[in-house]
Design an enzyme around this catalytic site. Structure first.
Site, PDB file in Angstrom:
ATOM      1  N   GLU A  39      18.012  33.221  10.111  1.00 22.36           N
ATOM      2  CA  GLU A  39      17.718  32.923  11.520  1.00 22.36           C
ATOM      3  C   GLU A  39      16.202  33.041  11.662  1.00 22.36           C
ATOM      4  O   GLU A  39      15.651  34.143  11.562  1.00 22.36           O
ATOM      5  CB  GLU A  39      18.457  33.890  12.432  1.00 22.36           C
ATOM      6  N   GLU A  48       4.679  28.142  16.671  1.00 20.66           N
ATOM      7  CA  GLU A  48       5.274  29.296  17.352  1.00 20.66           C
ATOM      8  C   GLU A  48       4.188  30.362  17.582  1.00 20.66           C
ATOM      9  O   GLU A  48       3.487  30.759  16.651  1.00 20.66           O
ATOM     10  CB  GLU A  48       6.385  29.895  16.501  1.00 20.66           C
ATOM     11  N   LYS A  73      17.300  46.834   5.765  1.00 22.60           N
ATOM     12  CA  LYS A  73      15.906  47.209   5.976  1.00 22.60           C
ATOM     13  C   LYS A  73      15.462  46.683   7.333  1.00 22.60           C
ATOM     14  O   LYS A  73      15.301  45.486   7.533  1.00 22.60           O
ATOM     15  CB  LYS A  73      15.005  46.617   4.898  1.00 22.60           C
ATOM     16  N   CYS A 123      13.123  35.027  20.019  1.00 20.03           N
ATOM     17  CA  CYS A 123      13.019  33.766  19.279  1.00 20.03           C
ATOM     18  C   CYS A 123      13.478  32.592  20.129  1.00 20.03           C
ATOM     19  O   CYS A 123      13.167  31.453  19.830  1.00 20.03           O
ATOM     20  CB  CYS A 123      13.863  33.848  18.010  1.00 20.03           C
TER      21      CYS A 123
HETATM   22  P1  NAD Z   1       8.822  38.676   9.604  1.00 18.38           P
HETATM   23  O1  NAD Z   1       9.375  37.504   8.879  1.00 18.38           O
HETATM   24  O2  NAD Z   1       7.386  38.989   9.454  1.00 18.38           O
HETATM   25  O3  NAD Z   1       9.586  40.022   9.179  1.00 18.38           O
HETATM   26  C1  NAD Z   1      10.982  40.149   9.320  1.00 18.38           C
HETATM   27  C2  NAD Z   1      11.496  41.125   8.283  1.00 18.38           C
HETATM   28  O4  NAD Z   1      11.267  40.588   6.979  1.00 18.38           O
HETATM   29  C3  NAD Z   1      10.800  42.485   8.299  1.00 18.38           C
HETATM   30  O5  NAD Z   1      11.775  43.473   8.066  1.00 18.38           O
HETATM   31  C4  NAD Z   1       9.823  42.391   7.134  1.00 18.38           C
HETATM   32  O6  NAD Z   1       9.508  43.629   6.557  1.00 18.38           O
HETATM   33  C5  NAD Z   1      10.618  41.537   6.153  1.00 18.38           C
HETATM   34  N1  NAD Z   1       9.823  40.788   5.190  1.00 18.38           N
HETATM   35  C6  NAD Z   1       8.587  40.277   5.342  1.00 18.38           C
HETATM   36  N2  NAD Z   1       8.205  39.626   4.221  1.00 18.38           N
HETATM   37  C7  NAD Z   1       9.233  39.728   3.343  1.00 18.38           C
HETATM   38  C8  NAD Z   1       9.460  39.241   2.028  1.00 18.38           C
HETATM   39  N3  NAD Z   1       8.560  38.511   1.374  1.00 18.38           N
HETATM   40  N4  NAD Z   1      10.652  39.516   1.443  1.00 18.38           N
HETATM   41  C9  NAD Z   1      11.595  40.222   2.091  1.00 18.38           C
HETATM   42  N5  NAD Z   1      11.427  40.718   3.338  1.00 18.38           N
HETATM   43  C10 NAD Z   1      10.270  40.465   3.966  1.00 18.38           C
HETATM   44  O7  NAD Z   1       9.215  38.455  11.119  1.00 18.38           O
HETATM   45  P2  NAD Z   1       8.823  39.373  12.371  1.00 18.38           P
HETATM   46  O8  NAD Z   1       7.371  39.179  12.640  1.00 18.38           O
HETATM   47  O9  NAD Z   1       9.370  40.723  12.157  1.00 18.38           O
HETATM   48  O10 NAD Z   1       9.693  38.699  13.551  1.00 18.38           O
HETATM   49  C11 NAD Z   1       9.240  37.657  14.347  1.00 18.38           C
HETATM   50  C12 NAD Z   1       9.758  36.334  13.834  1.00 18.38           C
HETATM   51  O11 NAD Z   1      11.173  36.369  13.756  1.00 18.38           O
HETATM   52  C13 NAD Z   1       9.441  35.168  14.746  1.00 18.38           C
HETATM   53  O12 NAD Z   1       9.081  34.054  13.959  1.00 18.38           O
HETATM   54  C14 NAD Z   1      10.763  34.887  15.443  1.00 18.38           C
HETATM   55  O13 NAD Z   1      10.949  33.577  15.917  1.00 18.38           O
HETATM   56  C15 NAD Z   1      11.727  35.202  14.350  1.00 18.38           C
HETATM   57  N6  NAD Z   1      13.055  35.522  14.905  1.00 18.38           N
HETATM   58  C16 NAD Z   1      14.064  34.597  14.763  1.00 18.38           C
HETATM   59  C17 NAD Z   1      15.317  34.863  15.310  1.00 18.38           C
HETATM   60  C18 NAD Z   1      16.454  33.897  15.214  1.00 18.38           C
HETATM   61  O14 NAD Z   1      17.570  34.284  15.544  1.00 18.38           O
HETATM   62  N7  NAD Z   1      16.243  32.661  14.790  1.00 18.38           N
HETATM   63  C19 NAD Z   1      15.539  36.062  15.976  1.00 18.38           C
HETATM   64  C20 NAD Z   1      14.489  36.963  16.099  1.00 18.38           C
HETATM   65  C21 NAD Z   1      13.242  36.691  15.551  1.00 18.38           C
HETATM   66  O1  6OD Z   2      22.129  36.537  20.476  1.00 21.07           O
HETATM   67  C1  6OD Z   2      22.048  36.721  19.268  1.00 21.07           C
HETATM   68  O2  6OD Z   2      22.999  37.054  18.597  1.00 21.07           O
HETATM   69  C2  6OD Z   2      20.781  36.519  18.597  1.00 21.07           C
HETATM   70  N1  6OD Z   2      20.825  36.520  17.242  1.00 21.07           N
HETATM   71  C3  6OD Z   2      19.670  36.395  19.299  1.00 21.07           C
HETATM   72  C4  6OD Z   2      18.405  36.196  18.750  1.00 21.07           C
HETATM   73  C5  6OD Z   2      17.307  36.387  19.494  1.00 21.07           C
HETATM   74  C6  6OD Z   2      16.009  36.213  18.943  1.00 21.07           C
HETATM   75  O3  6OD Z   2      15.034  36.900  19.205  1.00 21.07           O
END
Ligand code: NAD
Ligand code: 6OD
Length: 495
Positions: free
Chosen positions: A262, A398, A186, A296
């Protein structure tokens, strides 16, 4: 700032699920809205519980079939075909990423789509060449040969965010398939297009039905949550916000499912007085403002050794003010919009809070005006703050926008302590010309990755993930192979 909004017309206007090798529509749908000018790009099928169940049942059936028993080299061939399929439609994928997110076209070309392809090629190579584990043991009961086999987990649920849609989606789909799992994935509701194009690639290359299934929809109390709770799903791999990770952890607890998370970050960049000044300014500009700060790994906390502080702030201010914010369809744009009006409201809330918390706004802090359709987009100005205390919410939480706070520091132990004083532990970058300082400081930082004189350079074979609230587990290279497979030790009496 000037900008002309223009979006491509060639992308699909109706985005459907992909279940058991077929595209499937739904009664309910939602709008996919351009963050550049607010116009509707497409309508997206919204999965109900029946569609989620159908996708999982299709994956389970496929999992009982030849995919599970297929030898690694043959699965690797499939992954290479998927990579070829993306490559053949490179410009379509670029258009999808740019339309859904508003990011600069050059970034979509060099990072997002290129990495999407690399994710499949890397895991194809890895499974083809993975070494085995063998041990010979002499015991009073006889001589034993021990070896380890890897089996797929079964059906893996992939849930991904909007910030690097194709990159992060394929980063999980590729190793899951490589290890012989079937997938129900998804993508974020904010960025559904590139995952739909990927499903078209899967169909066009003839991937066996049910091996890869795509469902569209929202998260809480919708497709995402139903996927995590479904007993037919054996493991969940998730990238997104820490609080969503926490909700998923509770949702999977009853089923004791494997999870890989992640999550969010509040990453630091540390500039020592002995740094190559221009390289550090350039590096922090990229680490704070790439993708409008929506990576992120972006640095929202910058610590600069006091002798350099004033000069560094002035140089970063000048470079930041030279960024061109606007439509990706206009030449020279370096910085696109935030993903949505909702996210912009959150970031603008932090812009107001920073002032209340006592920040000096070095540059930015507002909304750019274009005098065209981009005024209906989700843009904010790249922003720099100074003078906030370490415990200010704007320094600890964040924000996920084009913003950083710069603070001075006086010595190495102090800055390491301040960097580590965070609920998060995803990434950090250190800027220094001292080899011994680099090796002394990097291991002390409590994050999953530390860059020295670099940022967002990734060898896909290395472990990736976060400490503390930034994640759970590691993916990348053999770490992905470990997460996406179950190990069985076979012990054979040979004499
Ligand atoms: P989000 O957690 O709001 O949503 C991510 C996904 O989870 C979406 O597909 C959403 O529909 C789904 N989702 C939301 N609530 C859910 C639930 N209760 N159960 C199952 N699925 C659910 O995150 P976002 O706003 O899409 O992305 C931004 C965030 O992601 C930031 O906090 C960023 O730091 C983090 N991020 C982390 C990494 C990493 O590698 N650590 C990488 C990219 C983004
Ligand atoms: O480089 C990657 O594989 C990775 N997961 C990066 C994440 C970036 C976050 O926005």
């Amino acid at each position: 700032m000037t900008s002309n909004a223009r979006a491509p017309n060639a992308l699909p206007r109706r985005l459907r699920h992909f279940i058991d090798g077929e595209f499937v529509d739904a009664e309910a749908s939602f709008a996919n809205v351009s963050p550049v000018d607010g116009r509707e790009l497409s309508r997206v099928a919204e999965a109900d519980a029946v569609a989620v169940d159908a996708a999982i049942q299709a994956a389970r059936r496929a999992q009982q079939g030849p995919w599970r028993r297929m030898r690694a080299p043959e699965r690797a061939d499939w992954l290479q075909r998927i990579a070829d399929g993306i490559e053949a439609r490179f410009d379509d994928f670029v258009a999808a990423e740019v339309a859904d997110t508003g990011r600069p076209i050059a970034q979509a070309r060099s990072l997002d789509v290129t990495r999407g392809i690399a994710n499949f090629r890397t895991f194809a190579d890895l499974v083809r060449t993975a070494p085995g584990e063998f041990f010979e043991t002499s015991t009073p009961d006889g001589d034993m040969l021990n070896y380890v086999t890897r089996k797929p987990l079964g059906v893996v649920g992939v849930i991904s965010p909007w910030n690097l849609p194709l990159l992060l989606f394929t980063w999980k789909v590729a190793p899951a398939l490589a290890m012989g799992n079937c997938v129900v994935a998804k993508p974020s509701e904010e960025t559904p297009t590139s995952a739909t194009l990927l499903a078209e690639v899967m169909r066009d290359i003839g991937l066996p039905p049910g091996v890869f299934n795509l469902i569209h929809g929202h998260g809480a109390n919708a497709a995402g949550e139903w996927l995590t709770k479904h007993p037919g799903v054996d493991a969940i791999t998730f990238t997104g916000e820490s609080k969503t990770g926490s909700a998923i952890m509770k949702a999977v607890a009853d089923g004791v499912k494997n999870v890989s998370f992640e999550l969010g970050g509040k990453n630091a960049a540390v500039v020592f007085a002995d740094a190559d000044f221009d390289a550090a300014v350039d590096g922090v500009l990229r680490s704070s403002f790439t993708n409008a700060g929506q990576v992120c790994l972006c640095s929202e906390r910058v610590y600069v050794e006091r002798p350099l502080f004033e000069r560094f702030v002035a140089a970063l201010k000048a470079r930041t003010e030279a960024l061109r914010v606007g439509s990706p369809y206009e030449a020279g744009t370096t910085t696109g919009p935030l993903i949505s009006q909702g996210h912009r409201n959150k970031v603008l809330g932090y812009f107001r809070l920073a002032v209340e918390e006592g920040a000096t706004v070095v540059t930015g802090g507002g909304v750019p005006r274009f005098g065209n359709a981009c005024d209906d987009g989700a843009f904010v100005e790249p922003t720099i703050w100074t003078d906030l205390p370490d415990d200010a919410r704007c320094v600890t939480e964040e924000i996920f926008g084009p913003v950083c706070h710069i603070a001075p520091f006086d010595d190495e132990d102090e800055v390491v302590r301040r960097v580590n004083d965070s609920a998060y532990g995803l990434a950090a970058s250190v800027w220094t010309t001292s080899l011994s300082r680099a090796h002394r400081v990097a291991p002390q930082i409590e994050t999953g990755i530390v860059w020295v004189n670099a940022w967002f350079v990734r060898d896909l074979r290395t472990p990736f993930g976060g400490a503390k609230q930034s994640g759970f587990g590691r993916e990348g290279g053999r770490h992905s192979m470990d997460f996406y497979s179950e190990l069985t030790t076979v012990c054979v009496k040979v004499a």
